[in-house]
Scaffold this active site. Structure first.
Site, PDB file in Angstrom:
ATOM      1  N   ASP A  72       0.818  -1.205   0.000  1.00  0.00           N
ATOM      2  CA  ASP A  72       0.000   0.000   0.000  1.00  0.00           C
ATOM      3  C   ASP A  72       0.856   1.262   0.000  1.00  0.00           C
ATOM      4  O   ASP A  72       2.068   1.209   0.147  1.00  0.00           O
ATOM      5  CB  ASP A  72      -0.948   0.010   1.208  1.00  0.00           C
ATOM      6  CG  ASP A  72      -0.276  -0.465   2.502  1.00  0.00           C
ATOM      7  OD1 ASP A  72       0.958  -0.365   2.589  1.00  0.00           O
ATOM      8  OD2 ASP A  72      -0.982  -0.928   3.412  1.00  0.00           O
ATOM      9  N   ASP A 141      -7.895  -4.371  14.567  1.00  0.00           N
ATOM     10  CA  ASP A 141      -9.225  -4.714  14.052  1.00  0.00           C
ATOM     11  C   ASP A 141      -9.164  -5.773  12.962  1.00  0.00           C
ATOM     12  O   ASP A 141     -10.156  -6.035  12.278  1.00  0.00           O
ATOM     13  CB  ASP A 141      -9.944  -3.464  13.537  1.00  0.00           C
ATOM     14  CG  ASP A 141      -9.199  -2.772  12.397  1.00  0.00           C
ATOM     15  OD1 ASP A 141      -8.122  -3.272  11.989  1.00  0.00           O
ATOM     16  OD2 ASP A 141      -9.686  -1.728  11.910  1.00  0.00           O
ATOM     17  N   HIS A 143      -7.454  -5.769  10.159  1.00  0.00           N
ATOM     18  CA  HIS A 143      -7.272  -5.351   8.768  1.00  0.00           C
ATOM     19  C   HIS A 143      -5.875  -5.725   8.282  1.00  0.00           C
ATOM     20  O   HIS A 143      -4.931  -5.787   9.064  1.00  0.00           O
ATOM     21  CB  HIS A 143      -7.517  -3.851   8.607  1.00  0.00           C
ATOM     22  CG  HIS A 143      -6.406  -2.978   9.107  1.00  0.00           C
ATOM     23  ND1 HIS A 143      -6.420  -2.375  10.339  1.00  0.00           N
ATOM     24  CD2 HIS A 143      -5.232  -2.598   8.527  1.00  0.00           C
ATOM     25  CE1 HIS A 143      -5.319  -1.664  10.501  1.00  0.00           C
ATOM     26  NE2 HIS A 143      -4.568  -1.791   9.425  1.00  0.00           N
ATOM     27  N   GLU A 148      -9.863  -2.558   5.376  1.00  0.00           N
ATOM     28  CA  GLU A 148     -10.411  -2.373   6.709  1.00  0.00           C
ATOM     29  C   GLU A 148     -11.703  -3.162   6.887  1.00  0.00           C
ATOM     30  O   GLU A 148     -12.210  -3.769   5.938  1.00  0.00           O
ATOM     31  CB  GLU A 148     -10.600  -0.877   6.946  1.00  0.00           C
ATOM     32  CG  GLU A 148      -9.262  -0.155   6.860  1.00  0.00           C
ATOM     33  CD  GLU A 148      -9.329   1.306   7.224  1.00  0.00           C
ATOM     34  OE1 GLU A 148      -8.661   1.664   8.193  1.00  0.00           O
ATOM     35  OE2 GLU A 148     -10.025   2.073   6.544  1.00  0.00           O
TER      36      GLU A 148
END
EC number: 3.5.99.6
Length: 278
Positions: A72, A141, A143, A148
């Site tokens: 990313d 979380d 991700h 996400e």
């Protein structure tokens, strides 16, 4: 799937680097046969990168015939900004090894056409023959990259608007000023990572323990994108002891009982490690 449980984060960095080194060396890359590696950023893989640099300096591994694809990059952040992933990768890894810059692929968050940039990235992966080993870290979380909670589990490389929780978490890298955190990023998709022939996930710290629990003890759920890798034929997760705090006792005992098998994954002369990682 394999879960490798190690005592500390330092051991996670060392073990994962030995595994990557063995995979590359066993592959025997050359001018017409490149090993293709998917790479993450963030604090989690720093130990991996430090150990790979050390092994390279000791003459144990070369990256001359390795191609890399990063997960990313932020949108509208200059490449030379200290928080850009271009800067991170060159500062923490690439400038210390013998990789040819032409074989390094990082998404361009300043491209004039971001959608075209994402599509071209997918095409480059295909042209390279696909990714042999994709390494990733996860957030609390669950991700992976910027996929996400709620992301499609068959998603491809695309533009993502970052969630408020992500902006708040990343503000610490921008002087705790959330207004300076980029609001968008380019990211590989879950499907992009799933296409790799092998996936390695690194999990460090008690704050990621619940995400690890969701990743391996519950079902596949797009609200916990890392759970998708339950369905990959060759997934290996490497964690420290702190990250196991939410796992059932019998789960931890089961994987720790396989420690002798896990040691063989990084031994010289052992067989195809992917056969041991199902």
């Amino acid at each position: 799937m394999r879960l490798i449980i190690l005592d500390t984060s330092d051991y996670v960095g060392e073990w994962s680097a030995k595994y990557v080194m063995k995979r590359i060396n066993d592959f025997k890359p050359g001018p017409s046969r490149f090993f293709t590696l998917g790479l993450p950023t963030g604090s989690t893989p720093l130990g991996l990168y430090r150990n790979l640099i050390k092994f390279h300096q000791e003459g144990k591994i070369s990256f001359k015939y390795v191609k890399t694809f990063n997960m990313d990059e932020y949108v509208d952040l200059p490449r030379d900004h200290p928080e850009s992933y271009h800067y991170f990768m060159w500062h923490n890894f690439f400038k210390h090894i013998d990789i040819d810059p032409v074989n390094v692929h990082i998404l361009d968050g300043n491209a004039p056409d971001l959608v075209a940039e994402c599509n071209a990235f997918e095409d480059k992966i295909k042209a390279a023959g696909g990714i042999e080993l994709f390494i990733g870290g996860i957030g609390p979380d669950g991700h992976i990259a910027f996929n996400e909670p709620g992301s499609s589990l068959v998603s491809r490389t695309r533009v993502k608007t970052l969630a408020q929780d992500t902006l708040e978490a990343n503000a610490r890298f921008f002087g705790n000023d959330i207004s300076k955190v980029p609001k968008q990023a380019l990211t590989v998709g879950v499907g992009t990572v799933m296409d790799a022939r092998e996936v390695m996930i690194l999990i460090i710290g008690a704050h990621k323990a619940f995400a690890l629990y969701k990743a391996i003890e519950e079902g596949v759920n797009h609200m916990w994108t890392v759970s998708a890798f339950q369905q990959h034929p060759h997934t290996i997760m490497i964690c420290d002891e702190d990250a196991t705090l939410e796992l059932r006792v019998k789960t931890v005992k089961y994987f720790k009982a396989l420690s002798n098998v896990h040691h063989k994954l990084i031994e010289e002369g052992s067989t195809d490690v992917r056969k041991l990682c199902k």
